[in-house]
Design a protein around this motif. Structure first.
Motif, PDB file in Angstrom:
ATOM      1  N   THR A 146     -13.990  -8.377  13.728  1.00  7.23           N
ATOM      2  CA  THR A 146     -13.372  -8.119  14.987  1.00  7.23           C
ATOM      3  C   THR A 146     -12.468  -7.028  15.184  1.00  7.23           C
ATOM      4  O   THR A 146     -11.861  -6.738  14.475  1.00  7.23           O
ATOM      5  N   GLN A 147     -12.999  -6.153  16.390  1.00 10.95           N
ATOM      6  CA  GLN A 147     -12.176  -5.083  16.668  1.00 10.95           C
ATOM      7  C   GLN A 147     -11.649  -5.000  18.123  1.00 10.95           C
ATOM      8  O   GLN A 147     -12.353  -5.475  19.129  1.00 10.95           O
ATOM      9  N   LEU A 148     -10.354  -4.451  18.394  1.00 16.31           N
ATOM     10  CA  LEU A 148      -9.938  -4.556  19.873  1.00 16.31           C
ATOM     11  C   LEU A 148      -9.174  -3.246  20.008  1.00 16.31           C
ATOM     12  O   LEU A 148      -8.265  -2.564  19.166  1.00 16.31           O
ATOM     13  N   LEU A 158       1.171   7.071  28.443  1.00 17.12           N
ATOM     14  CA  LEU A 158      -0.091   6.306  27.972  1.00 17.12           C
ATOM     15  C   LEU A 158       0.013   5.851  26.539  1.00 17.12           C
ATOM     16  O   LEU A 158       0.523   6.439  25.826  1.00 17.12           O
ATOM     17  N   MET A 159      -0.050   4.315  26.343  1.00 15.26           N
ATOM     18  CA  MET A 159       0.035   3.771  25.148  1.00 15.26           C
ATOM     19  C   MET A 159      -1.253   3.125  24.752  1.00 15.26           C
ATOM     20  O   MET A 159      -2.058   2.535  25.620  1.00 15.26           O
ATOM     21  N   ASP A 160      -1.735   3.370  23.706  1.00 16.52           N
ATOM     22  CA  ASP A 160      -2.839   2.807  23.165  1.00 16.52           C
ATOM     23  C   ASP A 160      -2.503   1.947  21.952  1.00 16.52           C
ATOM     24  O   ASP A 160      -1.596   2.332  20.920  1.00 16.52           O
ATOM     25  N   TYR A 161      -3.132   0.898  21.885  1.00 18.93           N
ATOM     26  CA  TYR A 161      -2.985  -0.096  20.705  1.00 18.93           C
ATOM     27  C   TYR A 161      -4.438  -0.453  20.176  1.00 18.93           C
ATOM     28  O   TYR A 161      -5.443  -0.780  21.079  1.00 18.93           O
ATOM     29  N   SER A 162      -4.511  -0.349  18.758  1.00 18.08           N
ATOM     30  CA  SER A 162      -5.856  -0.964  18.213  1.00 18.08           C
ATOM     31  C   SER A 162      -5.672  -1.928  17.096  1.00 18.08           C
ATOM     32  O   SER A 162      -4.482  -1.863  16.459  1.00 18.08           O
ATOM     33  N   LYS A 256      -7.714 -24.351  18.798  1.00 16.26           N
ATOM     34  CA  LYS A 256      -7.135 -23.836  17.663  1.00 16.26           C
ATOM     35  C   LYS A 256      -7.587 -22.286  17.312  1.00 16.26           C
ATOM     36  O   LYS A 256      -7.227 -21.794  16.230  1.00 16.26           O
ATOM     37  N   PHE A 257      -8.552 -21.798  17.947  1.00 15.34           N
ATOM     38  CA  PHE A 257      -8.911 -20.425  17.931  1.00 15.34           C
ATOM     39  C   PHE A 257      -7.955 -19.453  18.377  1.00 15.34           C
ATOM     40  O   PHE A 257      -7.760 -19.197  19.559  1.00 15.34           O
ATOM     41  N   LYS A 258      -7.160 -18.851  17.679  1.00 15.39           N
ATOM     42  CA  LYS A 258      -6.360 -17.911  18.032  1.00 15.39           C
ATOM     43  C   LYS A 258      -6.318 -16.546  16.946  1.00 15.39           C
ATOM     44  O   LYS A 258      -6.717 -16.766  15.942  1.00 15.39           O
ATOM     45  N   ILE A 259      -6.147 -15.329  17.617  1.00 14.99           N
ATOM     46  CA  ILE A 259      -5.718 -14.017  16.772  1.00 14.99           C
ATOM     47  C   ILE A 259      -4.312 -13.738  17.299  1.00 14.99           C
ATOM     48  O   ILE A 259      -4.050 -13.078  18.236  1.00 14.99           O
ATOM     49  N   ILE A 260      -3.374 -13.857  16.290  1.00 16.65           N
ATOM     50  CA  ILE A 260      -2.058 -13.553  16.371  1.00 16.65           C
ATOM     51  C   ILE A 260      -1.705 -12.130  15.916  1.00 16.65           C
ATOM     52  O   ILE A 260      -2.115 -11.961  14.699  1.00 16.65           O
ATOM     53  N   SER A 261      -1.210 -11.236  16.633  1.00 16.36           N
ATOM     54  CA  SER A 261      -0.636 -10.030  16.179  1.00 16.36           C
ATOM     55  C   SER A 261       0.749  -9.885  15.564  1.00 16.36           C
ATOM     56  O   SER A 261       1.599 -10.200  16.011  1.00 16.36           O
ATOM     57  N   LEU A 272      -3.544 -12.278  20.898  1.00 21.21           N
ATOM     58  CA  LEU A 272      -4.493 -11.175  21.228  1.00 21.21           C
ATOM     59  C   LEU A 272      -5.692 -12.027  21.712  1.00 21.21           C
ATOM     60  O   LEU A 272      -6.154 -11.610  22.853  1.00 21.21           O
ATOM     61  N   VAL A 273      -6.098 -13.048  21.054  1.00 17.70           N
ATOM     62  CA  VAL A 273      -7.043 -14.049  21.749  1.00 17.70           C
ATOM     63  C   VAL A 273      -6.449 -15.316  21.645  1.00 17.70           C
ATOM     64  O   VAL A 273      -5.851 -15.936  20.689  1.00 17.70           O
ATOM     65  N   ASP A 274      -6.491 -16.225  22.815  1.00 14.67           N
ATOM     66  CA  ASP A 274      -6.083 -17.639  22.655  1.00 14.67           C
ATOM     67  C   ASP A 274      -6.494 -18.403  23.603  1.00 14.67           C
ATOM     68  O   ASP A 274      -6.513 -17.846  25.072  1.00 14.67           O
ATOM     69  N   TYR A 275      -7.156 -19.713  23.451  1.00 16.06           N
ATOM     70  CA  TYR A 275      -7.686 -20.593  24.300  1.00 16.06           C
ATOM     71  C   TYR A 275      -6.473 -21.609  24.672  1.00 16.06           C
ATOM     72  O   TYR A 275      -6.080 -22.405  23.723  1.00 16.06           O
ATOM     73  N   LYS A 276      -5.912 -21.774  25.889  1.00 10.95           N
ATOM     74  CA  LYS A 276      -4.878 -22.725  26.181  1.00 10.95           C
ATOM     75  C   LYS A 276      -5.063 -23.836  26.046  1.00 10.95           C
ATOM     76  O   LYS A 276      -4.487 -24.826  25.869  1.00 10.95           O
TER      77      LYS A 276
END
Length: 285
Positions: A146-148, A158-162, A256-261, A272-276
């Motif tokens: 996964t890439q974001l 200007l702010m960039d997050y990767s 249960k599918f989450k990607i936490i920073s 970053l990814v979350d299904y409520k």
């Protein structure tokens, strides 16, 4: 005409094991090229008067990508069968950028690039004590990558997050039961797939333009990502010598599918990814 409905944008396969339930030896190969067009409407500030806005169409969000599915089933004995199934259950490639002034490429307000790739190889063993029943189970070997990238402008900064979750491999399992009456073309199956726990190294970076050292941060930590458990139910029956009725239902525990920073999480987790809510994708025919 078959119609597929999926509630989760990442899901590109219903992870069916129907090929394994075919009689005798069996093989299939399929490939699809996804060339979707998803766009919408937004508001753009006027180049000469930023307080005035006009409605404009966004560009296409989705990039073209390809999917493959390969299945092989061997009836090694009348009571025993072996199978291999390769698919790509979670795939997306989304890119979006919004610039407030058409003539100025430097005035980027926000942009998002999100890409996920997966490869899933399932090995199956089936036992058929008679012509009606089939008990099967197996293991799944899964790769996830996964890439974001997110860009945004506020008050002229200007702010960039990767974030890059390196390719990670993990194992899961599945089990199921099938019942059929060949004389009536009746075939049913119920299959459970376990969740698969990944522990990829997530490399994160935040940087600003113009450069402000206090805002330029980076981190590299292992995180937990669980691809969800699921249940598939398939049903087929003959209604006359020339026609069949069939359907397929699928439940997936996307909650249960989450990607936490780790980098952005301070007082509470930042997803970053979350299904409520739990989504229940279904495949209707």
């Amino acid at each position: 005409m078959p119609v597929q409905l999926y509630a989760a944008a990442l899901e590109t396969s219903n992870q069916s094991i129907a090929s394994f339930l075919e009689p005798n030896d069996y093989a299939e190969v399929s490939t699809a090229i996804i060339n979707a067009h998803i766009a919408g409407k937004t508001y753009r500030p006027d180049a000469n008067n930023p307080s005035e806005f006009s409605e404009v169409s966004t560009p296409n969000f989705v990039k073209r990508f390809a999917l493959s599915n390969v299945a092989l089933k061997l009836q090694v004995q009348p009571e025993w069968s072996l199978g291999l199934i390769y698919d790509q259950p979670y795939t997306t490639d989304i890119s979006y950028a919004f610039k407030p002034v058409l003539s100025s490429s430097a005035q980027l307000v926000n942009a998002v690039n999100f890409k996920t790739d997966s490869d899933n190889l399932t090995a199956l063993l089936g036992y058929q004590p008679n012509l009606s029943w089939n008990y099967y189970g197996g293991v799944s070997y899964q790769n996830l990558d996964t890439q974001l990238q997110i860009s945004g402008q506020s008050m002229g900064l200007l702010m960039d997050y990767s974030a890059n979750a390196e390719n990670d491999s993990a194992m899961g399992w599945l089990a199921g039961i099938s019942y059929q009456i060949p004389a009536y073309a009746l075939k049913t199956s119920l299959t459970y797939r376990s969740k698969i726990r990944h522990h990829p190294l997530l490399q994160e970076q935040i940087f600003s333009t113009p450069t402000i050292l206090a805002l330029n941060l980076s981190a590299a930590r292992h995180i937990n990502i669980e691809t969800p458990q699921s249940v598939n139910f398939d049903f087929q029956s003959g209604i006359n010598p020339n026609n069949l009725i069939y359907t397929s239902l699928r439940w997936v525990n996307w909650e249960k599918f989450k990607i936490i920073s780790p980098l952005l999480s301070t007082t509470e987790p930042v997803s970053l990814v979350d299904y409520k809510k739990i989504s229940s994708p279904a495949h209707w025919v």
